[in-house]
Design a protein around this motif. Structure first.
Motif, PDB file in Angstrom:
ATOM      1  N   ILE A  63       0.850  -1.195   0.000  1.00  0.00           N
ATOM      2  CA  ILE A  63       0.000   0.000   0.000  1.00  0.00           C
ATOM      3  C   ILE A  63       0.883   1.242   0.000  1.00  0.00           C
ATOM      4  N   THR A  64       0.649   2.103  -0.950  1.00  0.00           N
ATOM      5  CA  THR A  64       1.440   3.337  -1.078  1.00  0.00           C
ATOM      6  C   THR A  64       0.525   4.523  -1.347  1.00  0.00           C
ATOM      7  N   GLU A  65       1.134   5.685  -1.392  1.00  0.00           N
ATOM      8  CA  GLU A  65       0.404   6.915  -1.692  1.00  0.00           C
ATOM      9  C   GLU A  65       0.845   7.425  -3.056  1.00  0.00           C
ATOM     10  N   ASP A  66      -0.117   7.710  -3.945  1.00  0.00           N
ATOM     11  CA  ASP A  66       0.245   8.170  -5.286  1.00  0.00           C
ATOM     12  C   ASP A  66       0.513   9.679  -5.301  1.00  0.00           C
ATOM     13  N   GLU A  67       0.759  10.216  -6.473  1.00  0.00           N
ATOM     14  CA  GLU A  67       1.104  11.626  -6.609  1.00  0.00           C
ATOM     15  C   GLU A  67      -0.026  12.549  -6.192  1.00  0.00           C
ATOM     16  N   MET A  68      -1.247  12.062  -6.263  1.00  0.00           N
ATOM     17  CA  MET A  68      -2.417  12.853  -5.886  1.00  0.00           C
ATOM     18  C   MET A  68      -2.714  12.755  -4.386  1.00  0.00           C
ATOM     19  N   GLY A  69      -1.885  11.991  -3.667  1.00  0.00           N
ATOM     20  CA  GLY A  69      -2.102  11.838  -2.233  1.00  0.00           C
ATOM     21  C   GLY A  69      -3.130  10.786  -1.895  1.00  0.00           C
ATOM     22  N   ARG A  70      -3.527   9.968  -2.880  1.00  0.00           N
ATOM     23  CA  ARG A  70      -4.514   8.921  -2.644  1.00  0.00           C
ATOM     24  C   ARG A  70      -3.829   7.602  -2.312  1.00  0.00           C
ATOM     25  N   VAL A  71      -4.452   6.821  -1.457  1.00  0.00           N
ATOM     26  CA  VAL A  71      -3.916   5.524  -1.059  1.00  0.00           C
ATOM     27  C   VAL A  71      -4.254   4.490  -2.129  1.00  0.00           C
ATOM     28  N   THR A  72      -3.247   3.762  -2.583  1.00  0.00           N
ATOM     29  CA  THR A  72      -3.457   2.738  -3.611  1.00  0.00           C
ATOM     30  C   THR A  72      -2.847   1.413  -3.170  1.00  0.00           C
ATOM     31  N   VAL A  73      -3.359   0.325  -3.740  1.00  0.00           N
ATOM     32  CA  VAL A  73      -2.900  -1.020  -3.400  1.00  0.00           C
ATOM     33  C   VAL A  73      -2.257  -1.663  -4.615  1.00  0.00           C
ATOM     34  N   ASP A  74      -1.044  -2.185  -4.451  1.00  0.00           N
ATOM     35  CA  ASP A  74      -0.331  -2.894  -5.512  1.00  0.00           C
ATOM     36  C   ASP A  74      -0.728  -4.368  -5.426  1.00  0.00           C
ATOM     37  N   ASP A  75      -1.574  -4.822  -6.347  1.00  0.00           N
ATOM     38  CA  ASP A  75      -2.080  -6.199  -6.309  1.00  0.00           C
ATOM     39  C   ASP A  75      -0.969  -7.238  -6.456  1.00  0.00           C
ATOM     40  N   SER A  76       0.127  -6.870  -7.104  1.00  0.00           N
ATOM     41  CA  SER A  76       1.219  -7.819  -7.300  1.00  0.00           C
ATOM     42  C   SER A  76       1.963  -8.113  -5.992  1.00  0.00           C
ATOM     43  N   LYS A  77       1.854  -7.231  -5.008  1.00  0.00           N
ATOM     44  CA  LYS A  77       2.509  -7.427  -3.716  1.00  0.00           C
ATOM     45  C   LYS A  77       1.534  -7.874  -2.627  1.00  0.00           C
ATOM     46  N   CYS A  78       0.274  -7.528  -2.780  1.00  0.00           N
ATOM     47  CA  CYS A  78      -0.725  -7.808  -1.744  1.00  0.00           C
ATOM     48  C   CYS A  78      -0.940  -9.305  -1.555  1.00  0.00           C
ATOM     49  N   ILE A  79      -0.942  -9.754  -0.311  1.00  0.00           N
ATOM     50  CA  ILE A  79      -1.210 -11.163   0.004  1.00  0.00           C
ATOM     51  C   ILE A  79      -2.612 -11.350   0.571  1.00  0.00           C
ATOM     52  N   TYR A  80      -3.396 -10.289   0.580  1.00  0.00           N
ATOM     53  CA  TYR A  80      -4.792 -10.315   1.019  1.00  0.00           C
ATOM     54  C   TYR A  80      -4.931 -10.846   2.450  1.00  0.00           C
ATOM     55  N   CYS A  81      -4.033 -10.398   3.324  1.00  0.00           N
ATOM     56  CA  CYS A  81      -4.060 -10.856   4.716  1.00  0.00           C
ATOM     57  C   CYS A  81      -5.164 -10.172   5.519  1.00  0.00           C
ATOM     58  N   GLY A  82      -5.502  -8.931   5.155  1.00  0.00           N
ATOM     59  CA  GLY A  82      -6.570  -8.217   5.840  1.00  0.00           C
ATOM     60  C   GLY A  82      -6.127  -7.283   6.940  1.00  0.00           C
ATOM     61  N   ALA A  83      -4.827  -7.153   7.147  1.00  0.00           N
ATOM     62  CA  ALA A  83      -4.334  -6.273   8.207  1.00  0.00           C
ATOM     63  C   ALA A  83      -4.766  -4.827   7.983  1.00  0.00           C
ATOM     64  N   CYS A  84      -4.753  -4.387   6.738  1.00  0.00           N
ATOM     65  CA  CYS A  84      -5.137  -3.009   6.420  1.00  0.00           C
ATOM     66  C   CYS A  84      -6.607  -2.758   6.720  1.00  0.00           C
ATOM     67  N   SER A  85      -7.439  -3.724   6.390  1.00  0.00           N
ATOM     68  CA  SER A  85      -8.874  -3.588   6.614  1.00  0.00           C
ATOM     69  C   SER A  85      -9.191  -3.520   8.102  1.00  0.00           C
ATOM     70  N   ASN A  86      -8.476  -4.336   8.896  1.00  0.00           N
ATOM     71  CA  ASN A  86      -8.713  -4.360  10.337  1.00  0.00           C
ATOM     72  C   ASN A  86      -8.309  -3.069  11.025  1.00  0.00           C
ATOM     73  N   VAL A  87      -7.257  -2.428  10.518  1.00  0.00           N
ATOM     74  CA  VAL A  87      -6.718  -1.259  11.210  1.00  0.00           C
ATOM     75  C   VAL A  87      -7.333   0.048  10.723  1.00  0.00           C
ATOM     76  N   CYS A  88      -8.014   0.024   9.582  1.00  0.00           N
ATOM     77  CA  CYS A  88      -8.571   1.258   8.999  1.00  0.00           C
ATOM     78  C   CYS A  88      -9.623   1.893   9.915  1.00  0.00           C
TER      79      CYS A  88
END
Length: 451
Positions: free
Chosen positions: A411-436
């Motif tokens: 998960i990174t921040e793009d040039e517009m300041g928006r949060v984006t997810v790189d599907d090639s790196k994501c393992i779909y563990c759910g840690a991001c969803s739990n902490v949001c």
């Protein structure tokens, strides 16, 4: 809630890092939301809910910024800024991590410590030596387990298990694993220590039929064994005797009697749901092709596999225990909490809390854990096959907590300041969803049996 101790110097690092703006300075000390839940009860839109950490989160899709929560808050922590509700603690723990002098502490831990000290002062707690002897601090069960360091995956235990509760897979199909089953079944006693006495062999082919690895063949009226010096690698999975199948059985055909699974096939005939199969965490319970026995794969604790494994001594009865501890590899993904059939696991930041009174040691949490942070005895393992992660920018508060939490830096921040997810790196563990704290991450995952 999180508290500031007397060490607090009002540096303000916790205030800067708090994703929900729930901390402010009062008389030079950091003070924050007390997570009392008054805002949740007062919200007319039911937009505030309690998360797995014991904190509170605002669902911005439901919130209309009416301000009722702001008026209700007993410590004046909540404020409305535009269409954002701020000041509600989600118990993410970032404040404690970022405080340079360690002045922020988890109030839950402090309260528990004080309760224990108070009880000790009244001599109401058990002395340490008595506490160790008791089983209160751990969950336990007795079953047959495999010492994988000794096991050669020959399949001898699987062959002799009367209920097919053991599944052995190895990578040497067609190669002799020295299981000695051929010696046991030979009616003429022609096989001994892996050697075939041709003068005794009657070519009945019983050994060819019974060999679990298909390593015996006949050529020019002679029996031959295919041997290989390669060390076998494989997997052995057996019933854990956890009892989940007995609880799921709707007709009472499977029951736990005196700590052992018992099966009455006469009560199983009318069942069409087979919910017991889905309840089995290791997949040994399955449909049988025998009319007199509709299902197979449940351990009856007969010990036949232990006796059969007389050379390697890899199978044995043991008491398996767990104190609810996890390794430092835990990423707070929450899979264990979601998957637990007994609701015994509560998610904590960087760890979990286990209700050992509920835990049946089915190891389902360990089987699904993507980080192998939970101890397990079975070789059964499930991995995340695929998933879906989407960040709803309209709900995102841009706190970047998901970026800090992601173990794969997906998960990174793009040039517009928006949060984006790189599907090639994501393992779909759910840690991001739990902490949001804004419930801005849409998330799904699918599991498969690991190879």
């Amino acid at each position: 809630m999180f508290l500031s101790t007397k060490k607090c110097e009002g540096i303000g690092e916790c205030i800067k890092e708090c994703p929900t703006g729930a901390i402010r300075l009062i008389d030079g000390k950091a003070f924050s939301c007390i997570t009392c839940g008054a805002c949740e009860e007062a919200c007319p839109n039911r937009a505030i809910f309690k998360n797995r950490y014991g904190g509170y989160v605002v669902d911005r899709a439901k919130c209309n910024a009416c301000g009722v929560c702001e008026l209700t808050c007993p410590v004046s922590s909540i404020s409305i800024e535009g269409d954002l509700v701020k000041g509600i603690c989600s118990r993410c723990g970032i404040c404690a991590d970022t405080c340079p002098i360690g002045a922020r502490v988890d109030a839950y831990d402090v309260i528990e410590d004080r309760q224990i000290k108070f009880l000790e002062s009244l001599n109401l707690t058990n002395p340490p030596q008595i506490r160790v002897k008791k089983e209160e601090g751990k969950a336990s069960r007795v079953n047959v387990i495999t010492d994988t360091q000794k096991c050669t995956f020959c399949g001898r235990c699987e062959y002799y298990c009367p209920t097919d509760a053991i599944i052995v897979n190895n990578d040497l199909e067609g190669v002799c694993q020295e299981c000695r089953i051929c010696e046991d079944v030979c009616p003429a006693g022609a096989i001994s220590n892996g050697t075939i006495d041709e003068t005794k062999c009657t070519l009945c082919l019983k050994c060819v039929k019974e060999c679990p690895n298909n390593a015996i063949s006949i050529e020019d009226f002679k029996i031959k064994r295919n041997t290989d010096s390669k060390e076998a690698e494989g997997r052995i999975i057996s019933c854990l005797n956890c009892g989940l199948c007995t609880e799921a059985c709707t007709h009472g055909a499977l029951q736990m009697i005196n700590g052992k699974i018992r099966y009455d096939p006469s009560l199983c005939e009318e069942c069409n749901t087979m919910e017991c199969l889905d309840a089995c965490p290791v997949g040994t319970l399955r449909v049988s092709d025998e009319k007199e026995r509709p299902i197979k794969g449940y351990c009856v604790s007969c010990g036949r596999c232990v006796k059969a494994c007389d050379v390697n001594e890899a199978r044995g009865f043991k008491t398996v225990t767990w104190k609810g501890d996890v390794s430092e590899d835990c990423i707070s993904c929450g899979i264990c909490s979601e998957i637990c059939p007994k609701d015994a696991v509560t998610l904590k930041r960087g760890s979990i809390e286990v209700d050992l009174e509920k835990c049946v040691l089915c190891e389902k949490c360990a089987i699904h854990c993507p980080q192998d942070a939970i101890p397990q005895t079975t070789m059964r393992k499930k991995s995340i096959k695929d998933g879906f992660v989407f960040v709803e920018n309209k709900l995102c508060m841009n706190c970047k907590l998901c970026i800090k939490t992601c173990p794969e830096e997906a998960i990174t921040e793009d040039e517009m300041g928006r949060v984006t997810v790189d599907d090639s790196k994501c393992i779909y563990c759910g840690a991001c969803s739990n902490v949001c704290p804004a419930r801005a991450i849409l998330f799904e995952r699918e599991f498969e049996v690991a190879k």
